[in-house]
Design a protein around this motif. Structure first.
Motif, PDB file in Angstrom:
ATOM      1  N   ARG A   9      34.647 -26.113  28.163  1.00  0.00           N
ATOM      2  CA  ARG A   9      33.663 -26.537  29.170  1.00  0.00           C
ATOM      3  C   ARG A   9      32.565 -25.485  29.232  1.00  0.00           C
ATOM      4  N   ASN A  10      31.448 -25.827  29.842  1.00  0.00           N
ATOM      5  CA  ASN A  10      30.362 -24.860  30.022  1.00  0.00           C
ATOM      6  C   ASN A  10      30.805 -23.754  30.981  1.00  0.00           C
ATOM      7  N   ALA A  11      30.323 -22.558  30.734  1.00  0.00           N
ATOM      8  CA  ALA A  11      30.644 -21.425  31.603  1.00  0.00           C
ATOM      9  C   ALA A  11      30.010 -21.617  32.974  1.00  0.00           C
ATOM     10  N   GLU A  12      30.675 -21.084  33.986  1.00  0.00           N
ATOM     11  CA  GLU A  12      30.180 -21.141  35.358  1.00  0.00           C
ATOM     12  C   GLU A  12      30.098 -19.727  35.916  1.00  0.00           C
ATOM     13  N   VAL A  13      29.063 -19.462  36.693  1.00  0.00           N
ATOM     14  CA  VAL A  13      28.900 -18.159  37.334  1.00  0.00           C
ATOM     15  C   VAL A  13      29.276 -18.296  38.802  1.00  0.00           C
ATOM     16  N   ARG A  14      30.168 -17.414  39.244  1.00  0.00           N
ATOM     17  CA  ARG A  14      30.545 -17.376  40.657  1.00  0.00           C
ATOM     18  C   ARG A  14      30.088 -16.055  41.238  1.00  0.00           C
ATOM     19  N   THR A  15      29.563 -16.104  42.458  1.00  0.00           N
ATOM     20  CA  THR A  15      29.178 -14.896  43.173  1.00  0.00           C
ATOM     21  C   THR A  15      30.206 -14.659  44.269  1.00  0.00           C
ATOM     22  N   LEU A  16      30.816 -13.491  44.253  1.00  0.00           N
ATOM     23  CA  LEU A  16      31.839 -13.151  45.228  1.00  0.00           C
ATOM     24  C   LEU A  16      31.200 -12.622  46.507  1.00  0.00           C
ATOM     25  N   SER A  17      32.001 -12.436  47.531  1.00  0.00           N
ATOM     26  CA  SER A  17      31.485 -12.002  48.830  1.00  0.00           C
ATOM     27  C   SER A  17      30.812 -10.631  48.762  1.00  0.00           C
ATOM     28  N   ASN A  18      31.210  -9.791  47.806  1.00  0.00           N
ATOM     29  CA  ASN A  18      30.595  -8.465  47.668  1.00  0.00           C
ATOM     30  C   ASN A  18      29.370  -8.505  46.742  1.00  0.00           C
ATOM     31  N   GLU A  19      28.847  -9.699  46.470  1.00  0.00           N
ATOM     32  CA  GLU A  19      27.664  -9.934  45.631  1.00  0.00           C
ATOM     33  C   GLU A  19      27.919  -9.673  44.139  1.00  0.00           C
ATOM     34  N   LYS A  20      29.140  -9.366  43.759  1.00  0.00           N
ATOM     35  CA  LYS A  20      29.484  -9.200  42.344  1.00  0.00           C
ATOM     36  C   LYS A  20      29.599 -10.589  41.717  1.00  0.00           C
ATOM     37  N   GLN A  21      29.156 -10.714  40.457  1.00  0.00           N
ATOM     38  CA  GLN A  21      29.195 -12.006  39.774  1.00  0.00           C
ATOM     39  C   GLN A  21      30.209 -11.976  38.636  1.00  0.00           C
ATOM     40  N   VAL A  22      30.868 -13.111  38.430  1.00  0.00           N
ATOM     41  CA  VAL A  22      31.821 -13.270  37.348  1.00  0.00           C
ATOM     42  C   VAL A  22      31.509 -14.570  36.613  1.00  0.00           C
ATOM     43  N   VAL A  23      31.613 -14.531  35.284  1.00  0.00           N
ATOM     44  CA  VAL A  23      31.420 -15.725  34.457  1.00  0.00           C
ATOM     45  C   VAL A  23      32.808 -16.250  34.112  1.00  0.00           C
ATOM     46  N   ASN A  24      33.086 -17.495  34.480  1.00  0.00           N
ATOM     47  CA  ASN A  24      34.365 -18.131  34.182  1.00  0.00           C
ATOM     48  C   ASN A  24      34.168 -19.214  33.141  1.00  0.00           C
ATOM     49  N   PHE A  25      35.078 -19.262  32.156  1.00  0.00           N
ATOM     50  CA  PHE A  25      35.048 -20.289  31.132  1.00  0.00           C
ATOM     51  C   PHE A  25      36.451 -20.451  30.575  1.00  0.00           C
ATOM     52  N   SER A  26      36.663 -21.507  29.824  1.00  0.00           N
ATOM     53  CA  SER A  26      37.970 -21.805  29.261  1.00  0.00           C
ATOM     54  C   SER A  26      37.852 -21.937  27.748  1.00  0.00           C
ATOM     55  N   VAL A  27      38.851 -21.399  27.033  1.00  0.00           N
ATOM     56  CA  VAL A  27      38.844 -21.418  25.570  1.00  0.00           C
ATOM     57  C   VAL A  27      40.149 -22.034  25.073  1.00  0.00           C
ATOM     58  N   ALA A  28      40.046 -22.897  24.059  1.00  0.00           N
ATOM     59  CA  ALA A  28      41.210 -23.467  23.382  1.00  0.00           C
ATOM     60  C   ALA A  28      41.362 -22.791  22.027  1.00  0.00           C
ATOM     61  N   VAL A  29      42.560 -22.276  21.764  1.00  0.00           N
ATOM     62  CA  VAL A  29      42.862 -21.611  20.496  1.00  0.00           C
ATOM     63  C   VAL A  29      43.863 -22.480  19.744  1.00  0.00           C
ATOM     64  N   ASN A  30      43.498 -22.925  18.550  1.00  0.00           N
ATOM     65  CA  ASN A  30      44.358 -23.792  17.738  1.00  0.00           C
ATOM     66  C   ASN A  30      45.137 -22.967  16.723  1.00  0.00           C
TER      67      ASN A  30
END
Length: 130
Positions: A9-30
């Motif tokens: 899926r496309n990566a998503e950026v989340r901003t946490l309460s302390n203003e730090k950002q994290v990029v979340n994504f999912s990878v399939a390994v065959n």
């Protein structure tokens, strides 16, 4: 540890309460192997990935992109709304290498000193047979 797979899926950026950002994504390994009967068995492992270094990389991480990741794996367990026990794998990503068409690849790495865009991209040539 290194893993290579495709984004599910496309990566998503989340901003946490302390203003730090994290990029979340999912990878399939065959992976595939032959069992004792000589039959080919294919297996897919899914990793939920987190990249904390810069959120700017999210625009490059789109569904279907082939990536090589460096980082560490951690297991996670939870109970869903129906009360069923579930488990999965998290991959805490420290380096991302995007594999594009042809022999071109781009590397996204953290640098000790922040650059204007927050990450570096280096073009490299690979001699991979695939």
């Amino acid at each position: 540890m290194n893993i290579t797979g495709r984004l599910t899926r496309n990566a998503e950026v989340r901003t946490l309460s302390n203003e730090k950002q994290v990029v979340n994504f999912s990878v399939a390994v065959n992976d595939s192997y032959r069992n004792k009967q000589g039959e080919r068995v294919e297996q897919t492992t899914y990793f939920d990935c987190a990249y904390w270094i810069t959120a700017n990389v999210a625009r490059l991480l789109t569904k279907g992109t082939l990536v090589e990741l460096t980082g560490r794996v951690s297991p996670r367990a939870w109970v869903n709304k129906e009360g069923e026990a579930k488990a999965g794998l998290n991959f805490h990503t420290s380096q991302i290498k995007l594999h594009g068409g042809g022999n071109r690849a781009e590397t996204v790495q953290a640098t000790a000193q922040s650059e204007s865009n927050g990450f570096t991209t280096e073009g490299t040539e690979d001699d991979l047979p695939f």
